[in-house]
Design a protein around this motif. Structure first.
Motif, PDB file in Angstrom:
ATOM      1  N   VAL A 176       0.842  -1.199   0.000  1.00 20.38           N
ATOM      2  CA  VAL A 176       0.000   0.000   0.000  1.00 20.38           C
ATOM      3  C   VAL A 176       0.878   1.251   0.000  1.00 20.38           C
ATOM      4  N   ARG A 177       1.926   1.260   0.831  1.00 17.88           N
ATOM      5  CA  ARG A 177       2.824   2.424   0.873  1.00 17.88           C
ATOM      6  C   ARG A 177       3.497   2.651  -0.484  1.00 17.88           C
ATOM      7  N   VAL A 178       3.939   1.582  -1.125  1.00 15.71           N
ATOM      8  CA  VAL A 178       4.580   1.694  -2.441  1.00 15.71           C
ATOM      9  C   VAL A 178       3.582   2.241  -3.465  1.00 15.71           C
ATOM     10  N   LEU A 179       2.374   1.721  -3.474  1.00 15.41           N
ATOM     11  CA  LEU A 179       1.366   2.177  -4.436  1.00 15.41           C
ATOM     12  C   LEU A 179       0.963   3.627  -4.184  1.00 15.41           C
ATOM     13  N   GLU A 180       0.873   4.022  -2.903  1.00 18.24           N
ATOM     14  CA  GLU A 180       0.557   5.414  -2.590  1.00 18.24           C
ATOM     15  C   GLU A 180       1.654   6.340  -3.100  1.00 18.24           C
ATOM     16  N   GLU A 181       2.901   5.935  -2.954  1.00 19.29           N
ATOM     17  CA  GLU A 181       4.004   6.755  -3.441  1.00 19.29           C
ATOM     18  C   GLU A 181       3.993   6.841  -4.966  1.00 19.29           C
ATOM     19  N   ARG A 182       3.688   5.734  -5.629  1.00 19.21           N
ATOM     20  CA  ARG A 182       3.582   5.759  -7.098  1.00 19.21           C
ATOM     21  C   ARG A 182       2.480   6.715  -7.543  1.00 19.21           C
ATOM     22  N   GLU A 225       3.606  14.441 -11.626  1.00 19.55           N
ATOM     23  CA  GLU A 225       3.904  14.544 -13.066  1.00 19.55           C
ATOM     24  C   GLU A 225       2.729  15.184 -13.804  1.00 19.55           C
ATOM     25  N   LYS A 226       1.520  14.838 -13.407  1.00 16.02           N
ATOM     26  CA  LYS A 226       0.315  15.341 -14.064  1.00 16.02           C
ATOM     27  C   LYS A 226       0.116  16.840 -13.820  1.00 16.02           C
ATOM     28  N   TYR A 227       0.355  17.294 -12.588  1.00 17.84           N
ATOM     29  CA  TYR A 227       0.050  18.677 -12.214  1.00 17.84           C
ATOM     30  C   TYR A 227       1.266  19.596 -12.192  1.00 17.84           C
ATOM     31  N   GLY A 228       2.448  19.077 -12.456  1.00 15.10           N
ATOM     32  CA  GLY A 228       3.624  19.925 -12.565  1.00 15.10           C
ATOM     33  C   GLY A 228       4.458  19.996 -11.296  1.00 15.10           C
ATOM     34  N   PRO A 229       5.642  20.587 -11.419  1.00 21.21           N
ATOM     35  CA  PRO A 229       6.603  20.610 -10.316  1.00 21.21           C
ATOM     36  C   PRO A 229       6.094  21.308  -9.052  1.00 21.21           C
ATOM     37  N   GLY A 230       5.258  22.321  -9.211  1.00 20.73           N
ATOM     38  CA  GLY A 230       4.730  23.026  -8.039  1.00 20.73           C
ATOM     39  C   GLY A 230       3.888  22.147  -7.141  1.00 20.73           C
ATOM     40  N   SER A 231       3.343  21.084  -7.696  1.00 18.76           N
ATOM     41  CA  SER A 231       2.469  20.206  -6.914  1.00 18.76           C
ATOM     42  C   SER A 231       3.240  19.344  -5.915  1.00 18.76           C
ATOM     43  N   GLU A 232       4.574  19.335  -6.032  1.00 25.13           N
ATOM     44  CA  GLU A 232       5.381  18.561  -5.074  1.00 25.13           C
ATOM     45  C   GLU A 232       5.184  19.049  -3.651  1.00 25.13           C
ATOM     46  N   LYS A 233       4.819  20.319  -3.532  1.00 29.62           N
ATOM     47  CA  LYS A 233       4.651  20.919  -2.204  1.00 29.62           C
ATOM     48  C   LYS A 233       3.284  20.620  -1.595  1.00 29.62           C
ATOM     49  N   LEU A 234       2.383  20.073  -2.386  1.00 28.04           N
ATOM     50  CA  LEU A 234       1.023  19.809  -1.914  1.00 28.04           C
ATOM     51  C   LEU A 234       0.960  18.532  -1.086  1.00 28.04           C
ATOM     52  N   SER A 235       0.003  18.516  -0.175  1.00 26.67           N
ATOM     53  CA  SER A 235      -0.223  17.312   0.626  1.00 26.67           C
ATOM     54  C   SER A 235      -0.995  16.285  -0.202  1.00 26.67           C
ATOM     55  N   GLU A 236      -1.090  15.084   0.329  1.00 26.18           N
ATOM     56  CA  GLU A 236      -1.858  14.041  -0.358  1.00 26.18           C
ATOM     57  C   GLU A 236      -3.311  14.455  -0.520  1.00 26.18           C
ATOM     58  N   LEU A 249      -3.620  16.953  -3.373  1.00 27.36           N
ATOM     59  CA  LEU A 249      -3.492  16.294  -4.672  1.00 27.36           C
ATOM     60  C   LEU A 249      -4.767  15.525  -5.023  1.00 27.36           C
ATOM     61  N   GLU A 250      -5.354  14.905  -4.024  1.00 24.95           N
ATOM     62  CA  GLU A 250      -6.592  14.153  -4.243  1.00 24.95           C
ATOM     63  C   GLU A 250      -7.726  15.092  -4.664  1.00 24.95           C
ATOM     64  N   LEU A 251      -7.789  16.273  -4.023  1.00 27.17           N
ATOM     65  CA  LEU A 251      -8.809  17.247  -4.406  1.00 27.17           C
ATOM     66  C   LEU A 251      -8.618  17.718  -5.846  1.00 27.17           C
ATOM     67  N   LEU A 252      -7.369  17.936  -6.245  1.00 24.48           N
ATOM     68  CA  LEU A 252      -7.104  18.313  -7.633  1.00 24.48           C
ATOM     69  C   LEU A 252      -7.613  17.247  -8.595  1.00 24.48           C
ATOM     70  N   ASP A 253      -7.359  15.996  -8.262  1.00 21.75           N
ATOM     71  CA  ASP A 253      -7.838  14.897  -9.113  1.00 21.75           C
ATOM     72  C   ASP A 253      -9.355  14.906  -9.217  1.00 21.75           C
ATOM     73  N   LYS A 254     -10.024  15.123  -8.092  1.00 28.11           N
ATOM     74  CA  LYS A 254     -11.490  15.117  -8.098  1.00 28.11           C
ATOM     75  C   LYS A 254     -12.041  16.291  -8.890  1.00 28.11           C
ATOM     76  N   GLU A 255     -11.440  17.459  -8.708  1.00 27.96           N
ATOM     77  CA  GLU A 255     -11.896  18.630  -9.452  1.00 27.96           C
ATOM     78  C   GLU A 255     -11.682  18.427 -10.950  1.00 27.96           C
ATOM     79  N   TYR A 256     -10.537  17.895 -11.307  1.00 27.24           N
ATOM     80  CA  TYR A 256     -10.233  17.627 -12.708  1.00 27.24           C
ATOM     81  C   TYR A 256     -11.265  16.659 -13.299  1.00 27.24           C
ATOM     82  N   SER A 257     -11.583  15.605 -12.562  1.00 31.04           N
ATOM     83  CA  SER A 257     -12.566  14.618 -13.028  1.00 31.04           C
ATOM     84  C   SER A 257     -13.939  15.257 -13.195  1.00 31.04           C
TER      85      SER A 257
END
Length: 93
Positions: A40-46, A53-64, A67-75
């Protein structure tokens, strides 16, 4: 985790063969659980790396959660009628 007191009580009250069988089974289950938690930890990191990669380098600073909210909004945006989102804008924080 094992409760040493419970193990002691079981060992005293169960026939030896049954105790050994149960104890062996618990050991196997603990190993399986440990492996599943690792997987689970490996898959979460992947998933995190894919989102970065999808949202760009600035997204590295975001929490999980962010990032999940971005995915939901995008969907949701993609599902809206007349939506023509081709790519998600790069986050530049």
């Amino acid at each position: 985790m094992q409760d040493p007191e419970l193990v002691k009580q079981l060992k005293e009250n169960l026939p030896e063969a049954l105790f050994e069988r149960l104890n062996g089974s618990l050991s196997i289950d603990r190993d399986r659980l440990r492996f599943a938690e690792y997987k689970v930890r490996v898959l979460e990191e992947r998933l995190r790396l894919v989102r970065i990669e999808k949202y760009g380098p600035g997204s590295e600073k975001l929490s999980e959660a962010q990032l999940e909210l971005l995915d939901k909004e995008y969907s949701l945006r993609r599902c809206q009628p007349g939506s023509s989102i081709k790519a998600w804008p790069v986050i530049g924080w």
